[in-house]
Design a protein around this motif. Sequence first.
Motif, PDB file in Angstrom:
ATOM      1  N   LEU A  31       0.930  -1.306  -0.059  1.00 31.46           N
ATOM      2  CA  LEU A  31      -0.055  -0.147   0.161  1.00 31.46           C
ATOM      3  C   LEU A  31       1.033   1.330  -0.036  1.00 31.46           C
ATOM      4  CD1 LEU A  31      -2.829  -1.039   2.311  1.00 31.46           C
ATOM      5  CD2 LEU A  31      -3.040  -0.701   0.215  1.00 31.46           C
ATOM      6  N   ASP A  32       2.034   1.168   0.832  1.00 29.05           N
ATOM      7  CA  ASP A  32       2.733   2.241   0.637  1.00 29.05           C
ATOM      8  C   ASP A  32       3.530   2.567  -0.601  1.00 29.05           C
ATOM      9  OD1 ASP A  32       2.282   2.674   3.345  1.00 29.05           O
ATOM     10  OD2 ASP A  32       4.342   1.757   4.309  1.00 29.05           O
ATOM     11  N   VAL A  33       4.015   1.545  -1.150  1.00 33.74           N
ATOM     12  CA  VAL A  33       4.718   1.572  -2.536  1.00 33.74           C
ATOM     13  C   VAL A  33       3.562   2.299  -3.303  1.00 33.74           C
ATOM     14  CG1 VAL A  33       5.735   0.449  -4.560  1.00 33.74           C
ATOM     15  CG2 VAL A  33       6.282  -0.027  -2.250  1.00 33.74           C
ATOM     16  N   ARG A  34       2.335   1.620  -3.614  1.00 35.84           N
ATOM     17  CA  ARG A  34       1.372   2.096  -4.406  1.00 35.84           C
ATOM     18  C   ARG A  34       0.853   3.707  -4.047  1.00 35.84           C
ATOM     19  NH1 ARG A  34      -3.882  -1.740  -5.483  1.00 35.84           N
ATOM     20  NH2 ARG A  34      -4.954  -0.513  -7.192  1.00 35.84           N
ATOM     21  N   LYS A  35       0.844   4.069  -2.769  1.00 38.78           N
ATOM     22  CA  LYS A  35       0.303   5.259  -2.770  1.00 38.78           C
ATOM     23  C   LYS A  35       1.436   6.404  -3.126  1.00 38.78           C
ATOM     24  CE  LYS A  35      -1.086   8.152   1.474  1.00 38.78           C
ATOM     25  NZ  LYS A  35      -1.398   8.291   2.801  1.00 38.78           N
ATOM     26  N   ILE A  36       2.638   6.204  -2.773  1.00 42.49           N
ATOM     27  CA  ILE A  36       3.822   7.000  -3.107  1.00 42.49           C
ATOM     28  C   ILE A  36       3.934   7.015  -4.582  1.00 42.49           C
ATOM     29  CG2 ILE A  36       6.306   7.004  -3.075  1.00 42.49           C
ATOM     30  CD1 ILE A  36       6.224   6.209  -0.085  1.00 42.49           C
ATOM     31  N   ALA A  37       3.889   5.797  -5.235  1.00 44.18           N
ATOM     32  CA  ALA A  37       4.159   5.808  -6.668  1.00 44.18           C
ATOM     33  C   ALA A  37       3.082   6.394  -7.423  1.00 44.18           C
ATOM     34  CB  ALA A  37       4.163   4.393  -7.316  1.00 44.18           C
ATOM     35  N   ASP A  38       1.594   6.459  -7.001  1.00 46.65           N
ATOM     36  CA  ASP A  38       0.854   6.818  -7.930  1.00 46.65           C
ATOM     37  C   ASP A  38       0.809   8.309  -8.467  1.00 46.65           C
ATOM     38  OD1 ASP A  38      -2.295   6.290  -8.673  1.00 46.65           O
ATOM     39  OD2 ASP A  38      -2.477   8.251  -7.659  1.00 46.65           O
ATOM     40  N   PRO A  39       1.244   9.451  -7.788  1.00 45.21           N
ATOM     41  CA  PRO A  39       1.198  10.407  -8.523  1.00 45.21           C
ATOM     42  C   PRO A  39       2.354  10.632  -9.313  1.00 45.21           C
ATOM     43  CG  PRO A  39       1.609  10.826  -6.365  1.00 45.21           C
ATOM     44  CD  PRO A  39       1.230   9.368  -6.280  1.00 45.21           C
ATOM     45  N   ILE A  40       3.455   9.929  -9.268  1.00 45.27           N
ATOM     46  CA  ILE A  40       4.694  10.176 -10.046  1.00 45.27           C
ATOM     47  C   ILE A  40       4.378   9.312 -11.210  1.00 45.27           C
ATOM     48  CG2 ILE A  40       7.029   9.198 -10.207  1.00 45.27           C
ATOM     49  CD1 ILE A  40       7.253   9.769  -7.082  1.00 45.27           C
ATOM     50  N   MET A  41       3.478   8.044 -10.977  1.00 39.08           N
ATOM     51  CA  MET A  41       3.488   7.237 -12.246  1.00 39.08           C
ATOM     52  C   MET A  41       2.298   8.036 -13.190  1.00 39.08           C
ATOM     53  SD  MET A  41       2.307   3.445 -10.485  1.00 39.08           S
ATOM     54  CE  MET A  41       1.992   2.754 -12.074  1.00 39.08           C
TER      55      MET A  41
END
Length: 252
Positions: free
Chosen positions: A78-88
């Motif tokens: 969840l942490d990876v996904r949350k952090i990555a989302d705006p960057i993706m």
Amino acid sequence: MTNKNKTVVRSMDILNLFIDHTELSFQEVIELSGIPKTSAFRMLKSFEEMDFLEKGTDAKYRLGILFLKFGHLVSMRLDVRKIADPIMNELHNDVKEAINLIVRDGDDAVYIEKIDTKQKVRLYTAIGRKSPLYAGACPRAVLSFLPDADIKEYLESVELKSFAMGTITEKERLFETIVQARELGYTISHSELENYTSAVAAPIYDHKGEVVAAMSIAGLETNYRGENVEIFVDKLKKATAEISKQLGYEQL
């Protein structure tokens, strides 16, 4: 509902009790679940053996170490996904290609996020889909940056199967791509999971310096030649570096 399904449902009834209770005695489990004593005893014993529950010296049951492991995995994902989302999203808007995020799941990679609204052609990848670590740029971006011992063990045990005309099916060739990825800091694939598609991918690290995920730019093979690859790789590595930084990774 089959007997097997009834057993699973009853087992979950017991585990769900620990959502609202930190610890429970055997009698409390019976009273709260309504499960017959013999069945409850058998289920509790199985949960103990599998580390789902642990029984203290006070004879009370508590959630076991396996839940800590699962909890850590879920939290990490969840942490990876949350952090990555705006960057993706920013990367996708820039390159107009599909952006994938994967994490390791044993000998496989599982896609936990994908952004492709501006990608006209739908690709093989989809959220929840799995791929072996050797197939495709994104899964191999995790494999290539694992500890040497883990890679050695994987290469010794894996059976390479073909998915498309470019799938790597020889271990010597797979090892060569791993060495190359470590030198370049990224992976590239052509028609490995689906014919006429390509991807470039790079690893994502956590605060311990361990690879915990990977991200890729993917699309039609014709777009992944020459100068385009260099442009994609540059943008991708900047994006994965930022995600790794936000996960606490400090590059030496």
